[in-house]
Design a protein around this motif. Structure first.
Motif, short mmCIF file in Angstrom:
data_model
loop_
_atom_site.label_atom_id
_atom_site.label_comp_id
_atom_site.label_asym_id
_atom_site.label_seq_id
_atom_site.Cartn_x
_atom_site.Cartn_y
_atom_site.Cartn_z
N PHE A 312 19.12 84.51 -46.89
CA PHE A 312 19.21 83.37 -47.80
C PHE A 312 18.45 83.63 -49.09
N VAL A 313 18.93 82.98 -50.16
CA VAL A 313 18.28 83.14 -51.47
C VAL A 313 17.80 81.81 -52.03
N ALA A 314 18.18 80.68 -51.41
CA ALA A 314 17.74 79.38 -51.92
C ALA A 314 17.87 78.33 -50.84
N VAL A 315 17.04 77.29 -50.92
CA VAL A 315 17.09 76.16 -50.00
C VAL A 315 16.80 74.89 -50.79
N SER A 316 17.45 73.80 -50.41
CA SER A 316 17.21 72.50 -51.05
C SER A 316 17.29 71.42 -49.98
N SER A 317 16.34 70.49 -50.00
CA SER A 317 16.20 69.51 -48.91
C SER A 317 16.46 68.09 -49.38
N GLY A 318 17.18 67.33 -48.55
CA GLY A 318 17.36 65.90 -48.75
C GLY A 318 16.53 65.13 -47.75
N ARG A 319 16.83 63.86 -47.57
CA ARG A 319 16.01 63.04 -46.67
C ARG A 319 16.10 63.54 -45.23
N SER A 320 17.32 63.79 -44.75
CA SER A 320 17.49 64.19 -43.35
C SER A 320 18.44 65.36 -43.21
N HIS A 321 18.47 66.22 -44.24
CA HIS A 321 19.36 67.38 -44.21
C HIS A 321 18.84 68.42 -45.19
N PHE A 322 19.40 69.63 -45.12
CA PHE A 322 19.10 70.62 -46.15
C PHE A 322 20.26 71.60 -46.29
N LEU A 323 20.33 72.21 -47.47
CA LEU A 323 21.33 73.22 -47.79
C LEU A 323 20.64 74.56 -47.96
N ALA A 324 21.38 75.65 -47.69
CA ALA A 324 20.86 76.98 -47.96
C ALA A 324 22.00 77.87 -48.45
N LEU A 325 21.71 78.66 -49.47
CA LEU A 325 22.67 79.59 -50.06
C LEU A 325 22.29 81.00 -49.67
N ASP A 326 23.29 81.80 -49.21
CA ASP A 326 22.96 83.17 -48.83
C ASP A 326 23.29 84.14 -49.97
N GLU A 327 22.92 85.41 -49.78
CA GLU A 327 23.08 86.40 -50.84
C GLU A 327 24.53 86.71 -51.16
N ASN A 328 25.45 86.31 -50.27
CA ASN A 328 26.87 86.51 -50.52
C ASN A 328 27.54 85.26 -51.08
N ASN A 329 26.73 84.29 -51.50
CA ASN A 329 27.19 83.06 -52.13
C ASN A 329 27.90 82.12 -51.16
N ASN A 330 27.60 82.26 -49.87
CA ASN A 330 28.08 81.29 -48.89
C ASN A 330 27.06 80.17 -48.76
N LEU A 331 27.55 78.94 -48.62
CA LEU A 331 26.68 77.77 -48.56
C LEU A 331 26.72 77.18 -47.16
N TYR A 332 25.53 76.85 -46.63
CA TYR A 332 25.41 76.31 -45.26
C TYR A 332 24.68 74.97 -45.31
N SER A 333 25.03 74.11 -44.36
CA SER A 333 24.44 72.78 -44.32
C SER A 333 23.90 72.47 -42.93
N TRP A 334 22.69 71.95 -42.90
CA TRP A 334 22.09 71.39 -41.68
C TRP A 334 22.03 69.88 -41.93
N ASP A 335 22.94 69.14 -41.34
CA ASP A 335 23.10 67.74 -41.73
C ASP A 335 23.31 66.79 -40.56
N SER A 336 22.94 67.23 -39.35
CA SER A 336 23.17 66.38 -38.19
C SER A 336 22.06 66.58 -37.17
N PRO A 337 21.64 65.52 -36.50
CA PRO A 337 20.65 65.67 -35.43
C PRO A 337 21.24 66.29 -34.17
N ASP A 338 22.57 66.46 -34.12
CA ASP A 338 23.22 67.00 -32.92
C ASP A 338 22.95 68.49 -32.73
N SER A 339 22.76 69.22 -33.81
CA SER A 339 22.63 70.67 -33.70
C SER A 339 21.65 71.19 -34.72
N ASP A 340 20.96 72.25 -34.34
CA ASP A 340 20.03 72.89 -35.25
C ASP A 340 20.67 74.08 -35.97
N TYR A 341 21.96 74.30 -35.78
CA TYR A 341 22.62 75.46 -36.34
C TYR A 341 23.43 75.08 -37.59
#
Length: 585
Positions: A312-341
């Protein structure tokens, strides 16, 4: 040497150093190394042991590439484009070379947190951190500990000598945790829950991502014949196989059976990576790293190489979620209490990330916004729930009109996410604040001095930076209360605020001299201001007042003082907690 080779060498010798430095961000370390071997001129310019040009670029590559909206696209200071951290390092370590600054930033900067202690969100508990003193705890009696009232070092890779693993590039904070990005591209989160049990901008209410673990557990249980003995009549027993029908006769002898969940438990164990000596900070992964999300065989195998394949090259956090950008410009979201992945996000209808990469990512209270090259600002607060076999989730996005310019007065300089469907942004004209809300873009003219350079927002406060001053203004229902416009003034008039973060009700500011200032409401003795015990702040130093029995309010920016001299290079704020990257002097 031929005449052609001689002419080529002379041409290289005449390339100005500033042109070489401009090209360095586009080169890999291997490319830079090869270039240094081209001739004597490039060897001197790019020598690993002594080149200021090379080490300035290495510093910028490691600590100065702001892919998140913590920094605007460009911050101008002393005629050069620099990040806030670079401004501070240059001012506080003016006598050092860039190689020495790189070493100081890598080895001496540590993570400090303070505020609410619940669920280990600070990266430690009242009893697990040897750096925490009793004087820094807000408590009632001997047993009830509410919060940490002063910046306290987080136990972090204390048993490791690897600077790649331990060097922190960025720290971000949401409502209930901190997210920490290392130079090695690994991402960590603190405490037991980043979501606090709340849904972020993920699947709409009532929908959930496909969970292969639930299906795998069901298959394991139904394939394993378990028996229950139940009484039928006195002296007679019937046995019902799990999920089966009544069987009459003597109860079969049931002995020890193997643990049917062993493979699943092994997978969880192999994937659980925490900081050495600190179980309150764990590494987070994406769904793409595990076979169970990819194959239909419910494979519990963990491939350690695959776990490390995403950097990863960047992370940004909201109230109950966060985003992360990887070195290949793929964007990932952690936005649910159901899963940590993390879930990889897909933007149907947009050009390829190869031609139109993501330049900035940002998270707000309950939404996200990114800037895509030649496309503009993209905002969303919902995505599709993943179905079985899917590895990317389609985002329900909106492109904010007229934000696609890459030059000229309309080019977006900085943006900040609010809540609901609201994004504030500034452009190259520097004189107008723009707001997008509910499909409409409007311009706001606010009576501030100077030209806009940066904007920051939480759900109650908007912070505006100009090239001369810094202001805050209150937000209510995505509307600005113009009567609340306040110019921020510091105790030291020669210092100025260059970065600012906001929690639910408090603000943390970073100055050009690397000092921390805080103000706002400290709820329920949580300690989020970091100014010390409420009794000391109110009764001895007279910086604040009681807002209610356990709430302290500090109206003006107040300097955070530590036992030793310090330089801070980054600050963040979450719900009831704060964090900073600090080096002691």
């Amino acid at each position: 040497m031929s005449e052609a080779e001689s002419n080529t060498t002379n041409a290289y010798d005449n390339v100005p150093p500033d042109i070489v430095q401009t090209a360095l961000p586009f080169l890999s370390l291997e490319d830079i190394k090869n270039l240094s071997h081209t001739n004597k001129y490039f060897h001197k310019l790019l020598n690993y042991e002594s080149s200021e040009t090379l080490w300035h670029d290495l510093f910028h590559k490691a600590y100065g590439r702001p892919y998140s909206n913590d920094e605007p696209f460009q911050t101008k200071d002393s005629g050069e484009l620099r990040t806030c951290g670079e401004v501070i390092m240059l001012q506080d370590f003016s006598s050092l070379s860039w190689q020495e600054r790189f070493k100081v930033r890598t080895e001496q900067v540590k993570l400090y947190t303070w505020g609410c202690l619940k669920h280990g969100r600070l990266g430690y508990t009242a009893n697990s951190n040897s750096h925490l003193s009793s004087n820094n705890l807000n408590s009632v009696g001997m047993r009830i500990k509410y919060g940490v009232n002063s910046p306290t070092m987080v136990p972090w890779f204390e048993e490791s000598n690897s600077t790649d693993e331990s060097a922190i590039v960025q720290v971000s904070s949401g409502g209930f945790a901190f997210q920490i990005l290392t130079r090695s591209g690994k991402l960590y989160t603190t405490g037991s829950s980043f979501s606090g049990g709340h849904n972020g901008p993920g699947p709409k209410e009532g929908e959930h991502d496909y969970n292969p673990f639930r299906e795998a557990v069901h298959d394991l249980e139904t394939s394993f014949s378990r028996y229950r003995s139940i009484g039928i009549t006195p002296g007679t027993f019937g046995v019902i196989p799990y999920g089966g029908t009544m069987h009459h006769g003597p109860t079969p002898t049931v002995g020890p059976h193997p643990n049917i969940y062993q493979d699943l438990e092994d997978m969880e164990k192999n994937a659980a990576q925490t900081i050495p000596g600190n179980s309150y900070i764990r590494r987070v992964f994406t769904r793409n790293c595990f076979d169970i999300f990819i194959s239909d065989s419910h494979s519990f195998k963990v491939d350690k190489e695959k776990l490390d394949s995403i950097k990863f090259v960047a992370v940004s956090s909201g109230r109950s979620h966060f985003l992360a950008l990887d070195e290949n410009n793929n964007l990932y979201s952690w936005d649910s209490p159901d899963s940590d992945y993390g879930v990889r996000l897909s933007f149907k209808g947009l050009p390829s990330i190869d031609t139109n990469p993501i330049w900035k990512i940002g998270s707000g209270w309950d939404l996200n916004c990114i800037y895509v090259y030649k496309v503009g600002l993209i905002v969303w607060n919902k995505r599709d729930a993943l179905k079985k076999g899917e590895l990317a989730s389609d985002v329900h996005y909106t492109i904010i009109p007229n934000t696609s310019d890459i030059s000229g007065p309309g080019r977006v300089v900085d943006f900040a996410c609010c809540q609901g469907d609201c994004v504030f942004f500034i452009t190259n004209d520097r004189k107008i604040l723009w707001v997008y809300s509910n499909g409409i873009v409007q311009q706001l003219r606010i009576p501030v001095e100077g030209e806009y350079v940066k904007v920051t927002v939480c759900f109650t406060i908007l912070a505006l930076f100009t090239n001369e001053k810094c202001y805050t203004i209150k937000i209510k229902n995505s509307k600005l209360d113009m009567s609340s416009l306040t110019e921020l003034q510091l105790e030291e008039s020669e210092d100025r605020i260059i970065s600012l973060a906001t929690g639910d009700y408090h603000t943390v500011a970073l100055t050009s001299k690397g000092q921390i200032y805080t103000w706002g409401l400290e709820s329920q003795l949580c300690g989020c201001l970091g100014l010390g015990s409420p009794e000391s702040v109110i009764e001895e130093e007279h910086h604040g007042r009681w807002d209610s029995i356990r709430n302290m309010r500090v109206e003006q920016p107040t300097k955070v003082k530590l036992n030793d001299e310090y330089t801070c290079v980054a600050v963040c704020a979450g719900g009831w907690q704060s964090g900073a990257l600090i080096m002691k002097r």
